[in-house]
Scaffold this motif. Structure first.
Motif, PDB file in Angstrom:
ATOM      1  N   MET A  63       0.820  -1.201   0.000  1.00 11.08           N
ATOM      2  CA  MET A  63       0.000   0.000   0.000  1.00 11.08           C
ATOM      3  C   MET A  63       0.859   1.258   0.000  1.00 11.08           C
ATOM      4  O   MET A  63       0.545   2.243  -0.678  1.00 11.08           O
ATOM      5  N   LEU A  64       1.951   1.240   0.735  1.00  7.86           N
ATOM      6  CA  LEU A  64       2.858   2.388   0.747  1.00  7.86           C
ATOM      7  C   LEU A  64       3.475   2.610  -0.629  1.00  7.86           C
ATOM      8  O   LEU A  64       3.668   3.753  -1.063  1.00  7.86           O
ATOM      9  N   ASN A  65       3.762   1.536  -1.319  1.00  6.38           N
ATOM     10  CA  ASN A  65       4.330   1.664  -2.666  1.00  6.38           C
ATOM     11  C   ASN A  65       3.315   2.256  -3.640  1.00  6.38           C
ATOM     12  O   ASN A  65       3.668   3.084  -4.483  1.00  6.38           O
ATOM     13  N   TYR A  66       2.045   1.837  -3.524  1.00  3.01           N
ATOM     14  CA  TYR A  66       0.999   2.429  -4.356  1.00  3.01           C
ATOM     15  C   TYR A  66       0.941   3.943  -4.117  1.00  3.01           C
ATOM     16  O   TYR A  66       0.879   4.733  -5.056  1.00  3.01           O
ATOM     17  N   ALA A  67       0.932   4.322  -2.838  1.00  4.41           N
ATOM     18  CA  ALA A  67       0.835   5.740  -2.492  1.00  4.41           C
ATOM     19  C   ALA A  67       2.053   6.516  -2.977  1.00  4.41           C
ATOM     20  O   ALA A  67       1.938   7.646  -3.469  1.00  4.41           O
ATOM     21  N   ASP A  68       3.224   5.903  -2.852  1.00  2.00           N
ATOM     22  CA  ASP A  68       4.453   6.568  -3.266  1.00  2.00           C
ATOM     23  C   ASP A  68       4.437   6.874  -4.769  1.00  2.00           C
ATOM     24  O   ASP A  68       4.849   7.953  -5.198  1.00  2.00           O
ATOM     25  N   LYS A  69       3.924   5.941  -5.547  1.00  2.00           N
ATOM     26  CA  LYS A  69       3.877   6.138  -7.002  1.00  2.00           C
ATOM     27  C   LYS A  69       2.978   7.303  -7.380  1.00  2.00           C
ATOM     28  O   LYS A  69       3.193   7.964  -8.389  1.00  2.00           O
ATOM     29  N   ARG A  70       1.958   7.558  -6.553  1.00  2.00           N
ATOM     30  CA  ARG A  70       1.040   8.675  -6.826  1.00  2.00           C
ATOM     31  C   ARG A  70       1.406   9.930  -6.043  1.00  2.00           C
ATOM     32  O   ARG A  70       0.735  10.950  -6.162  1.00  2.00           O
ATOM     33  N   GLU A  71       2.455   9.819  -5.216  1.00  2.95           N
ATOM     34  CA  GLU A  71       2.836  10.919  -4.324  1.00  2.95           C
ATOM     35  C   GLU A  71       1.632  11.349  -3.481  1.00  2.95           C
ATOM     36  O   GLU A  71       1.351  12.536  -3.307  1.00  2.95           O
ATOM     37  N   MET A  72       0.924  10.360  -2.975  1.00  5.73           N
ATOM     38  CA  MET A  72      -0.270  10.587  -2.176  1.00  5.73           C
ATOM     39  C   MET A  72       0.056  10.455  -0.689  1.00  5.73           C
ATOM     40  O   MET A  72       0.737   9.508  -0.290  1.00  5.73           O
TER      41      MET A  72
END
Length: 211
Positions: A139-148
């Motif tokens: 989940m952190l990786n997903y967020a990191d890719k979106r800079e969320m």
């Protein structure tokens, strides 16, 4: 000269949260407008309890042992305003279902996190006794890719004494130092309502939409 940023952010009334709709896929979610915050966590992380504590409702986010219900993305409006939403994402990790079904759930999660433009932030729940699991890292990786931005709740903090709980908090912050510009962390107990106000203030920032 004062600016809009000088004005305090209006506090939202989370106990007014009401169920809107459940969607099995991104395509069936409500219109992608306004602002929403999503809650995610493993099935045993206390996600439903945290949402219920935030909204001061016993069963707004319903816990269920039935895999069919946990597949759905559940939307809740705030203050009778469907442009401001809380989103309960499917729990992950313990449902006794075929691997193909789990992969399908994971794909729906990925589609939502990558393609939902009204998503302003992610609340990621981790059991304070078992933080930073493989799912959490995903989940952190997903967020990191979106800079969320991500706000982590270390749930069930009442299960530990103050010293060990604080030590876990510092350990998680240290391990996520590379993401400190996007990630914040707090201790949280739904049972004792510890940390609810800190959470609500974070959500106020994310859901604030200037007139």
């Amino acid at each position: 000269m004062s600016t809009a940023n000088d004005n305090p952010i209006a506090r939202l009334n989370y106990p007014t949260a009401r169920f809107m709709i459940s969607a099995p896929t991104l395509a069936l979610c409500p219109d992608d407008t306004g602002a929403e915050v999503a809650f995610a966590g493993r099935s045993n992380a206390g996600k439903s309890s945290a949402i219920n504590a935030l909204t001061q409702q016993n069963a707004l986010a319903r816990t269920s042992r039935t895999p069919g219900r946990t597949q759905l993305i559940n939307f809740f409006s705030i203050m009778n305003d469907e442009s401001r939403r809380l989103v309960d994402l499917p729990g992950y990790g313990y449902a006794k279902v075929p691997e193909a079904v789990k992969l399908e759930w994971q794909q729906h999660l990925s589609d939502y996190l990558r393609g939902r433009f009204s998503l302003r932030g992610l609340v990621l729940l981790m059991d304070v006794r078992h933080p930073l699991t493989e799912f959490d890292q995903m989940m952190l990786n997903y967020a990191d890719k979106r800079e969320m931005p991500v706000h982590i709740l270390l749930t069930k903090s009442d299960k530990l004494k103050k010293g060990p709980a604080s030590a876990t908090l510092q350990k998680v912050r240290s391990r996520l130092k590379e993401w400190e510009d996007l990630v914040s962390v707090q201790l949280f107990s739904s049972l004792k309502r510890d940390g609810v106000d800190t959470l609500s203030q974070k959500l106020d920032q994310w859901l604030h939409t200037p007139e």
